[in-house]
Design a protein around this motif. Sequence first.
Motif, PDB file in Angstrom:
ATOM      1  N   ARG A 125      -5.332  11.020   2.157  1.00 10.48           N
ATOM      2  CA  ARG A 125      -5.637  10.096   1.052  1.00 10.48           C
ATOM      3  C   ARG A 125      -5.489   8.648   1.502  1.00 10.48           C
ATOM      4  O   ARG A 125      -6.322   7.792   1.173  1.00 10.48           O
ATOM      5  CB  ARG A 125      -4.713  10.393  -0.128  1.00 10.48           C
ATOM      6  N   LEU A 126      -4.431   8.359   2.271  1.00 13.11           N
ATOM      7  CA  LEU A 126      -4.224   6.994   2.763  1.00 13.11           C
ATOM      8  C   LEU A 126      -5.390   6.558   3.643  1.00 13.11           C
ATOM      9  O   LEU A 126      -5.875   5.427   3.532  1.00 13.11           O
ATOM     10  CB  LEU A 126      -2.901   6.926   3.531  1.00 13.11           C
TER      11      LEU A 126
ATOM     12  N   LEU B 202       1.208   3.976  -3.028  1.00 12.49           N
ATOM     13  CA  LEU B 202       0.902   5.383  -2.771  1.00 12.49           C
ATOM     14  C   LEU B 202       2.051   6.276  -3.231  1.00 12.49           C
ATOM     15  O   LEU B 202       1.833   7.333  -3.834  1.00 12.49           O
ATOM     16  CB  LEU B 202       0.615   5.596  -1.281  1.00 12.49           C
TER      17      LEU B 202
ATOM     18  N   ILE C  23       7.921   8.356   0.742  1.00 12.91           N
ATOM     19  CA  ILE C  23       7.179   7.950   1.936  1.00 12.91           C
ATOM     20  C   ILE C  23       8.122   7.228   2.888  1.00 12.91           C
ATOM     21  O   ILE C  23       8.851   6.318   2.487  1.00 12.91           O
ATOM     22  CB  ILE C  23       6.000   7.032   1.572  1.00 12.91           C
TER      23      ILE C  23
ATOM     24  N   GLU D 204      -8.454   5.825   1.469  1.00 11.35           N
ATOM     25  CA  GLU D 204      -8.337   4.613   0.658  1.00 11.35           C
ATOM     26  C   GLU D 204      -8.323   3.332   1.488  1.00 11.35           C
ATOM     27  O   GLU D 204      -8.676   2.266   0.977  1.00 11.35           O
ATOM     28  CB  GLU D 204      -7.078   4.691  -0.204  1.00 11.35           C
ATOM     29  N   THR D 205      -7.911   3.424   2.756  1.00 14.59           N
ATOM     30  CA  THR D 205      -7.749   2.208   3.562  1.00 14.59           C
ATOM     31  C   THR D 205      -8.744   2.086   4.711  1.00 14.59           C
ATOM     32  O   THR D 205      -8.977   0.988   5.218  1.00 14.59           O
ATOM     33  CB  THR D 205      -6.337   2.152   4.169  1.00 14.59           C
TER      34      THR D 205
ATOM     35  N   LEU E 292       0.832  -1.206   0.000  1.00 18.95           N
ATOM     36  CA  LEU E 292       0.000   0.000   0.000  1.00 18.95           C
ATOM     37  C   LEU E 292       0.866   1.256   0.000  1.00 18.95           C
ATOM     38  O   LEU E 292       0.595   2.219  -0.728  1.00 18.95           O
ATOM     39  CB  LEU E 292      -0.926  -0.003   1.222  1.00 18.95           C
ATOM     40  N   LEU E 293       1.917   1.267   0.818  1.00 17.21           N
ATOM     41  CA  LEU E 293       2.790   2.436   0.895  1.00 17.21           C
ATOM     42  C   LEU E 293       3.555   2.633  -0.412  1.00 17.21           C
ATOM     43  O   LEU E 293       3.694   3.766  -0.890  1.00 17.21           O
ATOM     44  CB  LEU E 293       3.756   2.293   2.063  1.00 17.21           C
TER      45      LEU E 293
END
Length: 200
Positions: free
Chosen positions: A84-85, A37, A45, A88-89, A33-34
């Motif tokens: 945003r994270l 992104l 990140i 989305e999660t 996921l990271l």
Amino acid sequence: MTTTTYTETASAPGAWSTRLLLPETPIETVYTLLADLSASTGMPITAYVVGGDGDPADELLLVRDPSRTHGCPTVGEYESLAARLVTETGWAVVPAGTPRGILVGLGLREGYGPGSPQHSLSEVEHLLAEHGTDWTCRPARLASARLLDGQIQWYDEVGAVVEAAVEMTAAIELIAAAFRQDRVVITDYAADRTRALAAA
């Protein structure tokens, strides 16, 4: 006795971190996921995934990491990235209150080689205790994703998250030197600045 010293190689105004809680998730899923992104936004990140090596992830800290190569997006840009994270999660942001002191992700492996000697969390705690009491230390995986020439450059290692009074900065640098760390990033809330230090 180690003689390693550190010099500042990059810095950015503003001291920012965001703590996120998530349902127990395999670390590989969090890493994917990271990385995705970073790839979709182009932003570097860095995350400290709290927990022991092999444990599922249920908490992580997003931090800034100034770099001469990749630069350092603003606090506002990282706030948008975190939002945003979360969207989305479904992960939850933990209200930070008023942060103080410093936040450091300290690697436990000497250098970058996969087969290099690795230190333990208890060693970090023992060395911190020699220099004061105003600190906390937790196990974590230190992870970073950088978009370079269209590809994600990924790095992760076992480490520790140290939160301490600013007066402990010199002690943390000594520990980093003892563990032969090539680079250390200090989020300094007292100075409202984020600094990257490299071994001289």
